[in-house]
Design a protein around this motif. Sequence first.
Motif, PDB file in Angstrom:
ATOM      1  N   GLN A  82      56.187  50.656  44.741  1.00 24.50           N
ATOM      2  CA  GLN A  82      56.349  51.676  45.770  1.00 24.50           C
ATOM      3  C   GLN A  82      57.484  52.638  45.462  1.00 24.50           C
ATOM      4  OE1 GLN A  82      56.778  48.899  49.063  1.00 24.50           O
ATOM      5  NE2 GLN A  82      54.775  49.477  49.856  1.00 24.50           N
ATOM      6  N   GLU A  83      58.339  52.277  44.523  1.00 24.79           N
ATOM      7  CA  GLU A  83      59.475  53.127  44.154  1.00 24.79           C
ATOM      8  C   GLU A  83      59.144  54.094  43.024  1.00 24.79           C
ATOM      9  OE1 GLU A  83      62.552  53.215  45.527  1.00 24.79           O
ATOM     10  OE2 GLU A  83      62.020  51.738  47.033  1.00 24.79           O
ATOM     11  N   LEU A  84      57.992  53.925  42.379  1.00 22.87           N
ATOM     12  CA  LEU A  84      57.648  54.769  41.234  1.00 22.87           C
ATOM     13  C   LEU A  84      57.298  56.183  41.675  1.00 22.87           C
ATOM     14  CD1 LEU A  84      55.441  52.319  39.144  1.00 22.87           C
ATOM     15  CD2 LEU A  84      57.818  52.957  38.729  1.00 22.87           C
ATOM     16  N   ALA A  85      57.710  57.173  40.884  1.00 24.69           N
ATOM     17  CA  ALA A  85      57.420  58.575  41.201  1.00 24.69           C
ATOM     18  C   ALA A  85      56.615  59.260  40.100  1.00 24.69           C
ATOM     19  CB  ALA A  85      58.724  59.338  41.427  1.00 24.69           C
ATOM     20  N   LEU A 155      50.283  65.734  22.548  1.00 22.46           N
ATOM     21  CA  LEU A 155      50.412  66.144  23.941  1.00 22.46           C
ATOM     22  C   LEU A 155      51.501  65.379  24.674  1.00 22.46           C
ATOM     23  CD1 LEU A 155      46.620  66.333  24.882  1.00 22.46           C
ATOM     24  CD2 LEU A 155      48.112  68.205  24.197  1.00 22.46           C
ATOM     25  N   PHE A 156      52.101  66.053  25.653  1.00 25.03           N
ATOM     26  CA  PHE A 156      53.033  65.441  26.594  1.00 25.03           C
ATOM     27  C   PHE A 156      52.431  65.574  27.983  1.00 25.03           C
ATOM     28  CE2 PHE A 156      56.325  66.209  29.841  1.00 25.03           C
ATOM     29  CZ  PHE A 156      56.926  64.958  29.829  1.00 25.03           C
ATOM     30  N   LEU A 157      52.357  64.468  28.711  1.00 22.65           N
ATOM     31  CA  LEU A 157      51.791  64.440  30.060  1.00 22.65           C
ATOM     32  C   LEU A 157      52.838  63.911  31.028  1.00 22.65           C
ATOM     33  CD1 LEU A 157      49.469  64.398  32.204  1.00 22.65           C
ATOM     34  CD2 LEU A 157      48.912  62.103  31.345  1.00 22.65           C
ATOM     35  N   ARG A 158      53.074  64.665  32.100  1.00 24.08           N
ATOM     36  CA  ARG A 158      53.908  64.194  33.201  1.00 24.08           C
ATOM     37  C   ARG A 158      53.006  64.038  34.413  1.00 24.08           C
ATOM     38  NH1 ARG A 158      57.518  66.486  37.206  1.00 24.08           N
ATOM     39  NH2 ARG A 158      56.909  68.583  36.562  1.00 24.08           N
ATOM     40  N   ALA A 159      52.884  62.809  34.897  1.00 18.81           N
ATOM     41  CA  ALA A 159      51.929  62.502  35.955  1.00 18.81           C
ATOM     42  C   ALA A 159      52.631  61.863  37.147  1.00 18.81           C
ATOM     43  CB  ALA A 159      50.846  61.558  35.436  1.00 18.81           C
ATOM     44  N   ALA A 160      52.252  62.287  38.339  1.00 15.76           N
ATOM     45  CA  ALA A 160      52.784  61.682  39.558  1.00 15.76           C
ATOM     46  C   ALA A 160      52.159  60.312  39.772  1.00 15.76           C
ATOM     47  CB  ALA A 160      52.505  62.580  40.756  1.00 15.76           C
ATOM     48  N   ILE A 161      52.892  59.438  40.473  1.00 17.43           N
ATOM     49  CA  ILE A 161      52.400  58.111  40.847  1.00 17.43           C
ATOM     50  C   ILE A 161      52.517  57.999  42.356  1.00 17.43           C
ATOM     51  CG2 ILE A 161      52.679  55.627  40.556  1.00 17.43           C
ATOM     52  CD1 ILE A 161      54.198  56.224  37.954  1.00 17.43           C
ATOM     53  N   ASP A 162      51.423  57.609  43.029  1.00 16.60           N
ATOM     54  CA  ASP A 162      51.478  57.482  44.485  1.00 16.60           C
ATOM     55  C   ASP A 162      51.926  56.066  44.874  1.00 16.60           C
ATOM     56  OD1 ASP A 162      49.287  55.759  44.427  1.00 16.60           O
ATOM     57  OD2 ASP A 162      47.853  57.262  45.115  1.00 16.60           O
ATOM     58  N   PRO A 163      52.199  55.812  46.162  1.00 13.02           N
ATOM     59  CA  PRO A 163      52.699  54.490  46.579  1.00 13.02           C
ATOM     60  C   PRO A 163      51.748  53.336  46.288  1.00 13.02           C
ATOM     61  CG  PRO A 163      53.147  56.118  48.281  1.00 13.02           C
ATOM     62  CD  PRO A 163      52.271  56.789  47.268  1.00 13.02           C
ATOM     63  N   GLN A 164      50.456  53.621  46.062  1.00 12.66           N
ATOM     64  CA  GLN A 164      49.499  52.567  45.705  1.00 12.66           C
ATOM     65  C   GLN A 164      49.436  52.340  44.196  1.00 12.66           C
ATOM     66  OE1 GLN A 164      48.487  55.057  48.147  1.00 12.66           O
ATOM     67  NE2 GLN A 164      49.321  53.542  49.550  1.00 12.66           N
ATOM     68  N   GLY A 165      50.267  53.050  43.429  1.00 16.19           N
ATOM     69  CA  GLY A 165      50.291  52.888  41.984  1.00 16.19           C
ATOM     70  C   GLY A 165      49.248  53.700  41.250  1.00 16.19           C
ATOM     71  N   ARG A 166      48.571  54.626  41.936  1.00 15.57           N
ATOM     72  CA  ARG A 166      47.559  55.457  41.288  1.00 15.57           C
ATOM     73  C   ARG A 166      48.221  56.630  40.582  1.00 15.57           C
ATOM     74  NH1 ARG A 166      43.844  55.780  46.610  1.00 15.57           N
ATOM     75  NH2 ARG A 166      45.880  56.544  47.309  1.00 15.57           N
ATOM     76  N   ALA A 194      58.439  56.980  29.699  1.00 13.31           N
ATOM     77  CA  ALA A 194      59.314  56.677  30.824  1.00 13.31           C
ATOM     78  C   ALA A 194      58.515  56.491  32.092  1.00 13.31           C
ATOM     79  CB  ALA A 194      60.336  57.804  31.017  1.00 13.31           C
ATOM     80  N   LEU A 195      59.047  55.666  32.973  1.00 10.15           N
ATOM     81  CA  LEU A 195      58.608  55.576  34.366  1.00 10.15           C
ATOM     82  C   LEU A 195      59.788  55.997  35.208  1.00 10.15           C
ATOM     83  CD1 LEU A 195      56.660  52.186  34.558  1.00 10.15           C
ATOM     84  CD2 LEU A 195      55.684  54.476  34.820  1.00 10.15           C
ATOM     85  N   ARG A 196      59.626  57.045  35.994  1.00  9.86           N
ATOM     86  CA  ARG A 196      60.714  57.547  36.815  1.00  9.86           C
ATOM     87  C   ARG A 196      60.601  56.984  38.234  1.00  9.86           C
ATOM     88  NH1 ARG A 196      64.057  58.769  32.957  1.00  9.86           N
ATOM     89  NH2 ARG A 196      63.402  60.501  31.626  1.00  9.86           N
ATOM     90  N   LEU A 197      61.712  56.473  38.734  1.00 10.09           N
ATOM     91  CA  LEU A 197      61.752  56.000  40.110  1.00 10.09           C
ATOM     92  C   LEU A 197      62.116  57.148  41.043  1.00 10.09           C
ATOM     93  CD1 LEU A 197      63.629  52.588  39.750  1.00 10.09           C
ATOM     94  CD2 LEU A 197      61.196  53.070  39.525  1.00 10.09           C
ATOM     95  N   ALA A 198      61.672  57.041  42.285  1.00  7.63           N
ATOM     96  CA  ALA A 198      61.940  58.104  43.243  1.00  7.63           C
ATOM     97  C   ALA A 198      63.434  58.296  43.448  1.00  7.63           C
ATOM     98  CB  ALA A 198      61.272  57.776  44.570  1.00  7.63           C
ATOM     99  N   ALA A 199      64.203  57.214  43.303  1.00  5.22           N
ATOM    100  CA  ALA A 199      65.656  57.306  43.526  1.00  5.22           C
ATOM    101  C   ALA A 199      66.404  57.883  42.342  1.00  5.22           C
ATOM    102  CB  ALA A 199      66.209  55.916  43.848  1.00  5.22           C
ATOM    103  N   CYS A 200      65.727  58.012  41.175  1.00  6.26           N
ATOM    104  CA  CYS A 200      66.425  58.489  39.969  1.00  6.26           C
ATOM    105  C   CYS A 200      66.414  60.015  39.904  1.00  6.26           C
ATOM    106  CB  CYS A 200      65.761  57.928  38.720  1.00  6.26           C
ATOM    107  SG  CYS A 200      65.960  56.146  38.569  1.00  6.26           S
TER     108      CYS A 200
END
Length: 200
Positions: A82-85, A155-166, A194-200
């Motif tokens: 749930q903390e992943l962004a 390629l470089f991809l930056r993708a959002a992650i929702d609270p369900q992990g999608r 990288a996996l970015r957390l919402a708090a980072c």
Amino acid sequence: ERALRRTGLPVSFTGGFHPLPRLQLALPLPLGVEGHGEWLDLEFALPVVPAEARDGLQAELPEGFRLLSVAEVPVSGPSLSQELAEAHWRFTLRTPVGAPAPDPAAWRCAIDDLLATDPLPWHDTDKKGRPRQRDCRPYLLELEAGGVQAGAADLFLRAAIDPQGRSLRPEQIRAWLGERLARPLELAAVRRQALRLAAC
């Protein structure tokens, strides 16, 4: 898990006939994919100094695994997923051997078209095999070509992650760009940087 058992740290285990350490990976990697910035939650049965936990576990991990940081978090807090962004990916797409190769301009045109597409539907099946469709455009934050040759694009991809992990996966980018280039594409050198957390 084997490394944890060797440390002798007071790891908390589940009950039952096959107890397992209370360990949660933030967003497990697909098979064969490199990870360069992963997160995990680990629960202990007794208080542990974070630095000592890191040093003890690092000493037992195989070569190639490096713990970058450790911090204490409340057991009652939100789950790690749930903390992943965001997820940051690097990968190569290339045409199969013998297939006609698009020129660099065609690669860039296909990427621009993909970024301009809204909605961006993805068709798959749920766990019970039922067909489903979802709009993946909100997850596509950035897609850049670091290097483009006739037969391949890095390629470089930056993708959002929702609270369900999608989120998005390089496999989906491969399918969408393959449609726009009207030819099959292969994935190579896939790594989640990288996996970015919402708090980072």
